[in-house]
Design a protein around this motif. Structure first.
Motif, PDB file in Angstrom:
ATOM      1  N   GLY A 199       0.825  -1.154  -0.115  1.00  0.00           N
ATOM      2  CA  GLY A 199      -0.050  -0.011  -0.043  1.00  0.00           C
ATOM      3  C   GLY A 199       0.770   1.272  -0.091  1.00  0.00           C
ATOM      4  N   LEU A 200       1.839   1.354   0.854  1.00  0.00           N
ATOM      5  CA  LEU A 200       2.752   2.496   0.877  1.00  0.00           C
ATOM      6  C   LEU A 200       3.421   2.761  -0.563  1.00  0.00           C
ATOM      7  N   LEU A 201       3.906   1.496  -0.993  1.00  0.00           N
ATOM      8  CA  LEU A 201       4.729   1.499  -2.313  1.00  0.00           C
ATOM      9  C   LEU A 201       3.748   2.049  -3.337  1.00  0.00           C
ATOM     10  N   ALA A 202       2.260   1.664  -3.291  1.00  0.00           N
ATOM     11  CA  ALA A 202       1.123   2.001  -4.402  1.00  0.00           C
ATOM     12  C   ALA A 202       0.982   3.607  -4.406  1.00  0.00           C
ATOM     13  N   LYS A 203       1.126   4.143  -2.883  1.00  0.00           N
ATOM     14  CA  LYS A 203       0.873   5.530  -2.830  1.00  0.00           C
ATOM     15  C   LYS A 203       1.827   6.334  -3.478  1.00  0.00           C
ATOM     16  N   GLY A 204       2.995   5.831  -3.373  1.00  0.00           N
ATOM     17  CA  GLY A 204       4.257   6.761  -4.076  1.00  0.00           C
ATOM     18  C   GLY A 204       4.423   6.565  -5.422  1.00  0.00           C
ATOM     19  N   GLN A 205       3.739   5.376  -6.198  1.00  0.00           N
ATOM     20  CA  GLN A 205       3.966   5.488  -7.513  1.00  0.00           C
ATOM     21  C   GLN A 205       3.585   6.828  -8.298  1.00  0.00           C
ATOM     22  N   GLY A 206       2.333   7.360  -7.895  1.00  0.00           N
ATOM     23  CA  GLY A 206       1.801   8.640  -8.644  1.00  0.00           C
ATOM     24  C   GLY A 206       2.538  10.093  -8.472  1.00  0.00           C
ATOM     25  N   VAL A 207       3.146   9.648  -7.064  1.00  0.00           N
ATOM     26  CA  VAL A 207       3.826  11.007  -6.701  1.00  0.00           C
ATOM     27  C   VAL A 207       5.339  10.969  -7.618  1.00  0.00           C
ATOM     28  N   TYR A 208       5.889   9.851  -7.624  1.00  0.00           N
ATOM     29  CA  TYR A 208       7.291   9.824  -8.302  1.00  0.00           C
ATOM     30  C   TYR A 208       7.159   9.986  -9.823  1.00  0.00           C
ATOM     31  N   ALA A 209       6.165   9.748 -10.606  1.00  0.00           N
ATOM     32  CA  ALA A 209       6.045   9.661 -11.861  1.00  0.00           C
ATOM     33  C   ALA A 209       4.379   9.424 -12.548  1.00  0.00           C
ATOM     34  N   ASP A 210       4.402   9.603 -13.831  1.00  0.00           N
ATOM     35  CA  ASP A 210       3.163   9.370 -14.297  1.00  0.00           C
ATOM     36  C   ASP A 210       2.708   8.192 -14.116  1.00  0.00           C
ATOM     37  N   VAL A 211       1.848   7.458 -14.072  1.00  0.00           N
ATOM     38  CA  VAL A 211       1.468   6.113 -13.794  1.00  0.00           C
ATOM     39  C   VAL A 211       1.416   5.473 -15.215  1.00  0.00           C
ATOM     40  N   LYS A 212       1.340   6.222 -15.988  1.00  0.00           N
ATOM     41  CA  LYS A 212       1.389   5.631 -17.633  1.00  0.00           C
ATOM     42  C   LYS A 212       2.931   5.369 -17.978  1.00  0.00           C
ATOM     43  N   GLU A 213       3.734   5.964 -17.320  1.00  0.00           N
ATOM     44  CA  GLU A 213       5.159   5.945 -17.722  1.00  0.00           C
ATOM     45  C   GLU A 213       6.064   5.005 -16.693  1.00  0.00           C
ATOM     46  N   LEU A 214       5.327   4.157 -15.744  1.00  0.00           N
ATOM     47  CA  LEU A 214       5.779   3.308 -14.749  1.00  0.00           C
ATOM     48  C   LEU A 214       6.993   2.494 -15.352  1.00  0.00           C
ATOM     49  N   ALA A 215       6.871   1.869 -16.477  1.00  0.00           N
ATOM     50  CA  ALA A 215       7.653   0.770 -17.148  1.00  0.00           C
ATOM     51  C   ALA A 215       8.645   1.472 -18.110  1.00  0.00           C
ATOM     52  N   ASN A 216       8.703   2.780 -17.932  1.00  0.00           N
ATOM     53  CA  ASN A 216       9.942   3.543 -18.525  1.00  0.00           C
ATOM     54  C   ASN A 216      11.306   3.053 -17.747  1.00  0.00           C
ATOM     55  N   PRO A 217      12.281   2.688 -18.313  1.00  0.00           N
ATOM     56  CA  PRO A 217      13.515   2.266 -17.722  1.00  0.00           C
ATOM     57  C   PRO A 217      14.242   3.219 -17.060  1.00  0.00           C
ATOM     58  N   TYR A 218      13.767   4.700 -17.310  1.00  0.00           N
ATOM     59  CA  TYR A 218      14.293   5.726 -16.536  1.00  0.00           C
ATOM     60  C   TYR A 218      13.803   6.047 -15.079  1.00  0.00           C
ATOM     61  N   ILE A 219      12.644   5.445 -15.128  1.00  0.00           N
ATOM     62  CA  ILE A 219      11.733   5.344 -13.919  1.00  0.00           C
ATOM     63  C   ILE A 219      11.819   4.218 -13.043  1.00  0.00           C
ATOM     64  N   SER A 220      11.661   3.000 -13.813  1.00  0.00           N
ATOM     65  CA  SER A 220      11.896   1.654 -13.403  1.00  0.00           C
ATOM     66  C   SER A 220      13.205   0.773 -13.997  1.00  0.00           C
ATOM     67  N   PRO A 221      14.449   1.004 -13.409  1.00  0.00           N
ATOM     68  CA  PRO A 221      15.456   0.515 -14.069  1.00  0.00           C
ATOM     69  C   PRO A 221      15.510  -0.924 -14.529  1.00  0.00           C
ATOM     70  N   VAL A 222      14.723  -1.689 -13.724  1.00  0.00           N
ATOM     71  CA  VAL A 222      14.828  -3.061 -14.162  1.00  0.00           C
ATOM     72  C   VAL A 222      14.480  -3.443 -15.461  1.00  0.00           C
ATOM     73  N   TYR A 223      13.886  -2.521 -16.291  1.00  0.00           N
ATOM     74  CA  TYR A 223      13.739  -2.804 -17.588  1.00  0.00           C
ATOM     75  C   TYR A 223      14.612  -2.128 -18.405  1.00  0.00           C
ATOM     76  N   GLY A 224      15.544  -1.601 -17.764  1.00  0.00           N
ATOM     77  CA  GLY A 224      16.768  -0.820 -18.780  1.00  0.00           C
ATOM     78  C   GLY A 224      17.628  -1.801 -19.202  1.00  0.00           C
ATOM     79  N   ASP A 225      18.704  -1.240 -19.989  1.00  0.00           N
ATOM     80  CA  ASP A 225      19.830  -2.012 -20.494  1.00  0.00           C
ATOM     81  C   ASP A 225      21.103  -2.013 -19.498  1.00  0.00           C
ATOM     82  N   TYR A 226      21.534  -3.070 -19.097  1.00  0.00           N
ATOM     83  CA  TYR A 226      22.529  -2.993 -18.091  1.00  0.00           C
ATOM     84  C   TYR A 226      23.911  -3.125 -18.540  1.00  0.00           C
TER      85      TYR A 226
END
Length: 122
Positions: free
Chosen positions: A25-52
């Motif tokens: 619940g706490l993590l879910a509350k922070g999602q929209g504060v940190y980034a637009d929810v439509k962009e959450l899979a962007n690797p600059y927002i969620s690095p797990v989806y990036g190129d390592y």
């Protein structure tokens, strides 16, 4: 590490009752504060989806009981697949980022030494 703001990692919900610091619940509350929810899979927002490829060595600490456990495991897998050297420190029943609780938590002191040793070999 908090590397997937889409919360696709199973441990976000599986460990919500055992994590002393974070909950789903706490993590879910922070999602929209940190980034637009439509962009959450962007690797600059969620690095797990990036190129390592080309990243420096990584040292990751995770507790088996924390919500972000699987984020750390996923980063380890992606980084190693890209040829990145990874040191993973896993503990049981410790809070998220327990190494910062040095000297209050005995494991924190020992694990800070492991982190320092890792840095010294990079």
């Amino acid at each position: 590490p908090y590397t997937d703001l889409t919360h696709a990692s199973p441990s976000v919900t599986q460990n919500t009752d055992s994590d002393d610091i974070l909950t789903a619940g706490l993590l879910a509350k922070g999602q929209g504060v940190y980034a637009d929810v439509k962009e959450l899979a962007n690797p600059y927002i969620s690095p797990v989806y990036g190129d390592y490829h080309g990243l420096p060595p990584l040292c990751i600490t995770i507790s088996q009981t924390e919500c972000l456990r699987d984020d750390g495991l996923r980063v380890k897998e992606k980084a190693e697949a890209a040829g990145v050297r990874v040191r993973l420190i896993v503990r049981e029943d410790l809070p998220h980022v327990w190494p910062v609780y040095h000297p209050l938590v005995p494991e924190a002191t020992a694990d800070l030494e492991l982190v320092a040793d890792f840095i010294a070999t990079c």
